[in-house]
Design a protein around this motif. Structure first.
Motif, short mmCIF file in Angstrom:
data_model
loop_
_atom_site.label_atom_id
_atom_site.label_comp_id
_atom_site.label_asym_id
_atom_site.label_seq_id
_atom_site.Cartn_x
_atom_site.Cartn_y
_atom_site.Cartn_z
N SER A 72 -3.73 13.61 5.61
CA SER A 72 -3.52 15.03 5.80
C SER A 72 -3.42 15.27 7.30
N ALA A 73 -2.28 15.78 7.74
CA ALA A 73 -2.02 15.91 9.18
C ALA A 73 -2.55 17.21 9.78
N GLY A 74 -3.46 17.85 9.10
CA GLY A 74 -4.10 19.02 9.68
C GLY A 74 -3.61 20.34 9.12
N ASP A 75 -4.22 21.39 9.62
CA ASP A 75 -3.94 22.76 9.17
C ASP A 75 -4.11 22.90 7.66
N PHE A 76 -5.19 22.32 7.15
CA PHE A 76 -5.45 22.43 5.72
C PHE A 76 -5.79 23.87 5.35
N LEU B 188 -2.61 21.00 -6.91
CA LEU B 188 -2.74 20.10 -8.05
C LEU B 188 -1.47 19.28 -8.27
N GLN B 189 -0.32 19.90 -8.05
CA GLN B 189 0.94 19.16 -8.17
C GLN B 189 1.03 18.04 -7.12
N ILE B 190 0.59 18.33 -5.91
CA ILE B 190 0.59 17.32 -4.85
C ILE B 190 -0.28 16.13 -5.28
N LEU B 191 -1.49 16.43 -5.77
CA LEU B 191 -2.39 15.35 -6.18
C LEU B 191 -1.82 14.57 -7.37
N ASP B 192 -1.17 15.26 -8.29
CA ASP B 192 -0.55 14.57 -9.43
C ASP B 192 0.58 13.65 -8.97
N ILE B 193 1.38 14.09 -8.02
CA ILE B 193 2.46 13.25 -7.49
C ILE B 193 1.87 12.00 -6.83
N PHE B 194 0.82 12.18 -6.04
CA PHE B 194 0.16 11.02 -5.43
C PHE B 194 -0.33 10.06 -6.51
N ASP B 195 -0.97 10.60 -7.53
CA ASP B 195 -1.52 9.78 -8.61
C ASP B 195 -0.42 9.05 -9.37
N PHE C 88 -11.14 7.07 -3.80
CA PHE C 88 -9.97 6.86 -2.96
C PHE C 88 -10.27 7.33 -1.54
N THR C 89 -9.40 6.98 -0.62
CA THR C 89 -9.62 7.32 0.78
C THR C 89 -8.70 8.45 1.20
N ILE C 90 -9.29 9.46 1.85
CA ILE C 90 -8.51 10.58 2.38
C ILE C 90 -8.78 10.66 3.88
N TYR C 91 -7.70 10.60 4.65
CA TYR C 91 -7.79 10.72 6.10
C TYR C 91 -7.23 12.07 6.50
N SER C 92 -7.92 12.74 7.40
CA SER C 92 -7.46 14.05 7.81
C SER C 92 -7.72 14.25 9.29
N VAL C 93 -6.86 15.02 9.91
CA VAL C 93 -7.05 15.41 11.29
C VAL C 93 -8.07 16.54 11.30
N ALA C 94 -9.09 16.40 12.09
CA ALA C 94 -10.09 17.46 12.20
C ALA C 94 -9.59 18.47 13.21
N GLY C 95 -9.33 19.66 12.77
CA GLY C 95 -8.87 20.68 13.71
C GLY C 95 -7.93 21.65 13.06
N GLN C 96 -7.74 22.71 13.74
CA GLN C 96 -6.92 23.80 13.27
C GLN C 96 -6.04 24.22 14.45
N HIS C 97 -4.77 24.06 14.34
CA HIS C 97 -3.81 24.38 15.40
C HIS C 97 -4.27 23.80 16.72
N MET D 62 0.84 -1.18 0.00
CA MET D 62 0.00 0.00 0.00
C MET D 62 0.89 1.25 0.00
N ILE D 63 0.60 2.16 -0.89
CA ILE D 63 1.35 3.41 -0.98
C ILE D 63 0.47 4.53 -0.43
N LEU D 64 1.01 5.25 0.54
CA LEU D 64 0.29 6.35 1.18
C LEU D 64 0.86 7.69 0.74
N GLY D 65 -0.03 8.62 0.44
CA GLY D 65 0.39 10.01 0.21
C GLY D 65 0.22 10.77 1.52
N PHE D 66 1.07 11.72 1.77
CA PHE D 66 1.01 12.47 3.03
C PHE D 66 1.34 13.93 2.78
N PHE D 67 0.56 14.82 3.40
CA PHE D 67 0.93 16.23 3.42
C PHE D 67 0.38 16.86 4.70
#
Length: 86
Positions: free
Chosen positions: A48-52, A32-39, A77-86, A1-6
């Protein structure tokens, strides 16, 4: 399994004082570049570790662009994100 992270993307609709370019457009292109790299690397799951967002006062048109782009590029696809801001 390959995971993308930002993390700490800090999406915004405003251009900081020190920038002379159209920062929100530059930021959209980076996203868009991030998504292309993941793809290109075959990611099926993204973390996504938060602070989107840069603040809690992002206009709906900006939020809708990012969410629409995610749906368009990552539907199924599945996107996991931390809910919260700082």
């Amino acid at each position: 399994m390959i995971l993308g992270f930002f993390a700490d993307f800090h999406g915004t609709h405003e251009t900081p004082r020190c920038r002379t370019d159209d920062f929100p457009e530059v930021q959209k292109n980076k996203f868009l570049q991030i998504l292309d790299i993941f793809d290109m690397n075959g990611c099926k799951h993204v973390l996504s570790a938060g602070d989107f967002w840069d603040s809690t006062k992002i206009p709906y048109r900006t939020v809708n662009w990012y969410l629409g782009t995610l749906v368009e590029k990552w539907c199924g696809f599945t996107i996991y994100s931390v809910a919260g801001q700082h």
